[in-house]
Write an enzyme that holds these catalytic residues in place. Structure first.
Site, PDB file in Angstrom:
ATOM      1  N   PHE B  53       0.843  -1.202   0.000  1.00 49.39           N
ATOM      2  CA  PHE B  53       0.000   0.000   0.000  1.00 49.39           C
ATOM      3  C   PHE B  53       0.870   1.241   0.000  1.00 49.39           C
ATOM      4  O   PHE B  53       1.884   1.285   0.694  1.00 49.39           O
ATOM      5  CB  PHE B  53      -0.879   0.055   1.255  1.00 49.39           C
ATOM      6  CG  PHE B  53      -1.954  -0.978   1.309  1.00 49.39           C
ATOM      7  CD1 PHE B  53      -2.762  -1.233   0.208  1.00 49.39           C
ATOM      8  CD2 PHE B  53      -2.171  -1.690   2.478  1.00 49.39           C
ATOM      9  CE1 PHE B  53      -3.772  -2.184   0.285  1.00 49.39           C
ATOM     10  CE2 PHE B  53      -3.174  -2.652   2.555  1.00 49.39           C
ATOM     11  CZ  PHE B  53      -3.973  -2.898   1.460  1.00 49.39           C
ATOM     12  N   GLU B  54       0.406   2.264  -0.689  1.00 45.34           N
ATOM     13  CA  GLU B  54       1.241   3.454  -0.807  1.00 45.34           C
ATOM     14  C   GLU B  54       1.386   4.236   0.496  1.00 45.34           C
ATOM     15  O   GLU B  54       2.268   5.063   0.620  1.00 45.34           O
ATOM     16  CB  GLU B  54       0.762   4.358  -1.951  1.00 45.34           C
ATOM     17  CG  GLU B  54      -0.475   5.153  -1.668  1.00 45.34           C
ATOM     18  CD  GLU B  54      -0.823   6.119  -2.812  1.00 45.34           C
ATOM     19  OE1 GLU B  54      -0.785   5.706  -3.987  1.00 45.34           O
ATOM     20  OE2 GLU B  54      -1.146   7.275  -2.525  1.00 45.34           O
ATOM     21  N   GLY B  55       0.533   3.949   1.470  1.00 44.76           N
ATOM     22  CA  GLY B  55       0.700   4.588   2.781  1.00 44.76           C
ATOM     23  C   GLY B  55       1.950   4.110   3.505  1.00 44.76           C
ATOM     24  O   GLY B  55       2.376   4.729   4.476  1.00 44.76           O
ATOM     25  N   GLY B  56       2.532   2.968   3.041  1.00 44.97           N
ATOM     26  CA  GLY B  56       3.752   2.473   3.667  1.00 44.97           C
ATOM     27  C   GLY B  56       3.601   1.099   4.285  1.00 44.97           C
ATOM     28  O   GLY B  56       4.112   0.839   5.375  1.00 44.97           O
ATOM     29  N   GLY B 134      -0.234   8.463  -5.526  1.00 38.75           N
ATOM     30  CA  GLY B 134       0.897   7.678  -6.013  1.00 38.75           C
ATOM     31  C   GLY B 134       0.728   7.205  -7.447  1.00 38.75           C
ATOM     32  O   GLY B 134       1.630   6.554  -7.995  1.00 38.75           O
TER      33      GLY B 134
END
Lengths: 317, 256, 317, 256
Positions: B53-56, B134
C-alpha cells in the site's frame, strides 16, 4: 526553487538546538508561524493530521501560508475557506476516497481563488528528503512524460553522467515550519512515532523549525531507555504541545481511528452548498469553542470512545 | 457455472481483475476493487502474492469486512510484514521490487494514459479532480493493471491531462520520455479485457466477458479500438470466487 | 560505476520475491556467493559483523570477492590473508582505534598484493542509498578538494541546475550480495535490528541478494505483531541462517559486547610477523574447527559469558 | 592554581580542548581526547552541549570509566536521546545541525589539512594508515577543532595526502573547491592553541600554555608559523577540571 545552501545553514545555525524545555500552549505555538511561511503538514489523508495546530492557526487568523502535504484531506478545505492559505502543494486533495471529490476544494480552485499545486506522491517525498539531507535536489525516475510534470516550472532533466540515463531532478523543499503530531515525545522534543510514519521524518529534518503536538509528554528518561525508537531528535524541534486527541477527527495510529460519522456529517454539510457548509462548520467547530477541550466536547464523547475502541483494536491480534 | 444474473458488474470486475494476478508477484494495490481483487486471488489461487500500500505497508493481512477506506490508515497495517515511510514504499517501485501496479481509473485514452487531475482545459479546469496521489509514480515505474467501468466518456481518444502515464503518444514515446520500464499491461472492465499492441501501443481487446459482443465494446469506447476476429471469451465468475468475494466485502461497499 | 537501470531491474525481477521459507545452513548459504561477486558487509568496525558468514566463505575458499563495508576491522585482514579478496572498499581499515594500525592490512596493501580503496564514510553510505533508491547517483557536499576524492576515478562534479552550487555526485553501489547479521528475523527474512543500524538497511535494499544471519529465528506471527519494527523486508532476502553468536568475536547490540581479550590476542599475534600471525590464526580458528560450535568452543565459554554479561548491561539503566 | 607537574600533557590537551567548546553547541566527537574533553565540559561548564558519534548516536550519556573504544559500539549508545543510521547521522552535518567537528590528528599542515591515509608517495605508500572514516565528511562540512601532540613530524609544510580538508592551499581555495561552509577553527596541542589567518588561512599561534615559549612552538613545528608578539597565555588546568577528568578516565586510557 531550492533554498541556497548558505541561507539554509545560516537559518539552522541561528536556532538554539540545545537540550532545553520547549513545552508551551497551542496558542503560544501559533506565534512560531509567521504569515507567508511555507508550512509542511505531517501525517497523510486522515492519519495523524496535526489538526489541533491547524485549528489554532485558523483561530489565530494567519494568512498567506504556503502549505505542503503528501495527501490533503478536509484540513485543506478548512485552510482555503478560513483564508489562512490559498496555495496547497500536494499529490491528492479530497476528504478521502469514500467521500468522493471535495466540493470545497473544487469551489476554491475552479474559481482560481486558491491553487492546488499537484506533484506526484514520491516527488513530494523526495523533495522533503533532499531538504533533510542538505542537498538542493534529488534525482528520480517517475513523472517524466506526464502532464503532472508538464505543468510544473521547477523541474529539471539531466543525463546521468555515469549511465547516460535521463533523470528528473526535483528541488529540495525546506519548509519554514513543519507541524507534526506524534503519539509521544519528551519536553525537549525527542519524538517517537508508532506505526505509519508517512513523510514526517524527512519533513521534520528538512524544516527550519518543527512544532510537535503530542498525545502525551513522557520523561526524557523514558526516551533514553529506547533511543532506537526516537524518530525526530530534539535538535530539530522548537515547540512541544501536549494535546490529547490532537488529530481528531482524523486518526492517530494505535490510539484512535477516524471519527467516521463526524466525517460523514462534514461531507453532507459541504455537498450542496460547499462554501456555506464549510463556513458553518468553521463557525461551529473552529471559532465557537473557547478551547480544544470544548472542541472535543462538540465532537462528542461517544465518538471519541468509539474511535478509541476501534483505534486500539489494531493491536488486538 | 454462473450466469450474468448471479453477479453484479462490480463483482465481475473484481473477479476478472483477480485472475490477472500471478502467484508470487508483488502488487502495489489501490483501495476498492484492486485491493478486493488482490485479496481474492490471495485467498483462492495465489497465496504467495504480496500486497503493497502506498501509505507504507508491505504484506498486510486484509480482514474480511474491514477493508480499509484509504491506503493511509492503520487498518491497512493489520498484521503486515513491514511498515515503512511513504517515500520508501514508493522507492520499492523505482528499485524494481514491484511486479504490478494495480489501480482504478476514471478516464483513460487509446494509449493507456490515465487522467485523475483535471477535466477540461488544464489552464482553466472545468472540474478539478483529486489528483495523482501515487498513481503517477506507480504507472511510471511498473507494469500496470487498471480496472474501471467501460463507458464512452471514460474511454476517450485523448485524455485532457495525463496524470498517470500509459504509453503517452504510443510507439516508443514512453521510453523516449525517460520512462524506460513499466507501462500499461491490462485494462479490465465490466465488458472486456484489453491489452496494448506491441508496436503501436494502441489499446486492443483481448477477451470479451460472457455475453458481451464486440459491438457493445465499440459502442462504449470513445475511440476506434482494435478487436481481433478470433477473440477469447472469459470464463464467468465461479461460485467459489463469488463466495470469497462476498465474504471479504459483506456490506458490498465496493461491489454493489 | 553504477549499474545500468535495465540490468538492475532485470536482476531484481528475476528473483523469487514471494513469501517463502529461506532457512538454510551456513554452508548452503555460501553457494549464493559466486567468485568475483561484489559483496557488501553489514555492521561497522567491531559491531554486528556477519562473522559466521565470512568464516564460512573463507572455509569455502571463495575468490576475487570485491568487498565493501562502512568501516573494516579484523575481517578485512582475514579476507586478504585467506585470499578470498584482494580488494576492499571502505572508509577506515584497522582492527579498532585502541589496537593501532593493522599490520596485516599494511603488509598486503603496501606490497600491492591487495587494494584498500578509500572513500569517505558518508560517500559509502550515499552510494548504498542511491542503490537502494534505484537511482544511479547521489549528490553530496563533502570530499571535494581532498585527495580522498582525488584518487578516485568514478566521481563526477556538477553545478546544481537549481542553485548553481557545485555538487559532487557519487555512483550508486548495488552489490551482488549483502551479508547482514541481525538479532532476529523470521524464516522468510523479515528482519528486526535493535540499536545501531549502521548502513545495513540501505545496503540490503541496494543488493541483488541478501544473506541474513540471525541470532534467532522467530515466527512470522511475532514479526506481524510489530510491523513497524521490521527493518529489512522478506522481499529483499535470499537466505536466512540461524547462527548464535554469529558476530563473535565482535559485538551484537544488546546481546554481547566484543570479545576483548580474544581481540587483544589477535593484535599481539599479528604484531611482529603479521603474515605468519594471521596464517596461524586462520589455521586455528577458521580451517581447524569442524563447525561453528567448535569455533565458539575455541573462543571459549568464559569469554562468551563475559561478552554476554557486558552486552546485556547496556539495557540495565 | 596548578603547575606543570600536576598534570600530564594529555590531560593538558583534554582540558584546553574542553574549554574551546561553548554551551549549547552540537559537537561531532571522535573517541579519545575529543570525547573526553566534550564530556568534561558537559560536566563542568556546558551542560547543554550535545555530543554526536559517527556510529549513529545523538546525545549519549558517557559513563565514567566506560569510555567507548570506538564510536560504533553499543557503549556509545548508553542513555542516548537517539540512535540513527550512520548515513543519517553524517547527513546532520550536511544539513547544518552540527556546530563543531572535534577530532584527533596524526599529521597536519600549514593550512590545517589532515592526513590519516598515506605516508609517502600516494602511488606507492610507505605507510598505509587506517584512512578517513568520517573525518573527511566532518571536516568538509563543519567548523573543526583538532587536538594533537605538537611535534615537528606531525606539523608539516604540506601533508602527503589530504584526508580531511582544512583550507587546502589557503586563501579561497577551500570555498573554490566546493566546500562553502566549515573549515579549521582551532588546533589544540600540548604547547599552544592555534587559529588560522582570516585571509591567508595559514596557521597562527593564538595562545601558549603556561610555561611554554614561542621558541618551543617554533622548534616543534615543521613550517614557518606566525606567532604574535602579544600572545595570550592559557590558564593552567584547575584542580576541579583535573578531578573530573580523572573521574571520567580513572585508568588513564587516554590521559597517561
Amino acid at each position: 526553487m531550492a533554498q541556497s545552501y548558505l541561507d539554509l545553514r545560516a537559518a539552522t545555525s541561528a536556532r538554539d538546538r540545545s537540550l532545553r524545555e520547549k513545552v508551551m500552549s497551542i496558542e503560544e505555538a501559533t506565534s512560531l508561524v509567521n504569515n507567508g511561511d511555507s508550512v509542511a503538514i505531517g501525517g497523510c489523508t486522515a492519519s495523524r493530521t496535526p489538526f489541533a495546530m491547524i485549528w489554532a492557526l485558523i483561530r489565530a487568523a494567519k494568512s498567506d501560508l504556503k502549505i505542503s502535504r503528501s495527501i490533503t484531506s478536509t484540513e485543506g478545505d478548512l485552510m482555503f475557506a478560513s483564508g489562512i492559505s490559498n496555495h496547497i502543494l500536494t499529490s491528492w486533495f479530497s476528504q478521502g476516497i469514500v467521500w468522493g471529490i471535495s466540493k470545497v476544494m473544487r469551489a476554491y480552485t475552479e474559481s482560481n481563488r486558491a491553487r492546488f499545486e499537484e506533484w506526484s506522491h514520491m516527488s513530494i517525498g523526495l523533495r522533503y528528503r533532499a531538504g533533510a539531507m542538505g542537498v538542493p535536489f534529488m534525482p528520480m525516475r517517475s513523472m517524466m512524460g506526464s502532464d503532472v510534470a508538464g505543468q510544473l516550472d521547477n523541474l529539471k532533466e539531466m543525463d546521468c553522467p555515469f549511465t547516460g540515463e535521463k533523470m528528473l531532478l526535483v528541488p529540495a523543499l525546506n519548509p519554514d515550519v513543519a507541524l507534526i503530531h506524534v503519539q509521544r515525545c519528551d519536553a525537549y522534543g525527542n519524538a517517537q512515532i508508532d506505526g505509519l510514519q508517512f513523510m514526517d521524518i524527512d519533513m521534520a529534518m528538512a524544516a527550519n523549525r518543527v512544532i510537535l503536538t503530542t498525545e502525551r509528554i513522557v520523561s526524557n528518561d523514558q526516551i533514553r531507555r529506547s533511543p532506537d525508537q526516537t524518530r525526530i531528535p530534539f535538535i530539530a524541534v522548537e515547540a512541544v504541545v501536549e494535546v490529547p486527541f490532537g488529530s481528531a477527527p482524523h486518526e492517530c495510529y494505535g490510539m484512535y481511528e477516524p471519527f467516521f460519522s463526524h466525517m460523514d456529517d462534514y461531507a453532507s454539510l459541504t455537498k450542496t452548498n460547499p462554501e456555506q457548509g464549510v463556513a458553518e462548520y468553521l463557525e461551529k467547530y473552529y471559532y465557537g469553542p473557547k478551547d480544544w477541550t470544548e472542541y472535543l466536547e462538540l465532537l462528542g464523547l461517544g465518538e471519541m470512545l468509539d474511535a478509541t475502541y476501534r483505534g486500539r483494536s489494531i493491536q488486538n491480534d | 457455472m454462473t450466469n450474468q444474473s448471479d453477479y453484479t458488474s462490480a463483482e465481475l470486475l473484481a473477479v476478472m481483475s483477480a485472475r490477472q494476478l500471478v502467484d508470487g508477484q508483488t502488487v502495489f494495490a489501490g483501495v476498492g476493487i484492486p485491493l478486493l481483487a488482490a485479496t481474492l486471488t490471495q485467498r483462492l489461487q495465489s497465496p504467495g502474492l504480496t500486497i503493497l500500500f502506498e501509505g507504507g505497508v508491505l504484506g498486510p493481512f486484509v480482514v474480511p469486512g474491514e477493508l480499509p477506506p484509504t491506503t493511509n490508515e492503520q487498518r491497512c497495517t493489520r498484521r503486515a510484514n513491514m511498515i515503512l515511510a511513504i517515500t520508501d514504499v514508493l522507492l520499492l517501485l523505482q528499485r524494481g521490487y514491484v511486479d504490478i501496479g494495480f489501480m482504478g481509473g476514471a478516464e483513460i485514452d487509446r494509449y493507456g494514459n490515465l487522467n485523475s487531475s483535471i477535466l477540461g482545459d488544464p489552464e482553466n479546469p472545468k472540474i478539478r479532480l483529486p489528483g495523482t496521489g501515487g498513481g503517477n509514480d506507480i504507472s511510471s515505474l511498473t507494469q500496470m493493471i487498471v480496472t474501471m467501468k467501460h463507458e464512452k466518456r471514460r474511454f476517450v481518444e485523448k485524455v485532457d491531462f495525463i496524470t498517470s502515464p500509459g504509453f503517452l503518444d504510443g510507439g516508443s514515446s514512453r521510453k523516449d520520455s525517460g520512462l524506460v520500464t513499466g507501462g500499461m499491461h491490462r485494462v479490465i472492465t465490466d465488458l472486456a479485457i484489453m491489452g496494448f499492441d506491441e508496436k503501436t501501443k494502441s489499446m486492443k481487446v483481448e477477451a470479451l466477458h460472457p455475453g458481451v459482443t464486440a459491438e457493445q465494446v465499440r459502442d462504449n469506447t470513445g475511440f476506434d479500438i482494435h478487436i481481433d476476429d478470433d477473440l477469447m471469451v472469459t470464463e464467468s465468475p465461479t461460485i467459489k470466487e463469488l463466495e470469497v468475494l462476498r465474504h471479504l466485502d459483506p456490506e458490498q461497499l465496493y461491489t454493489a
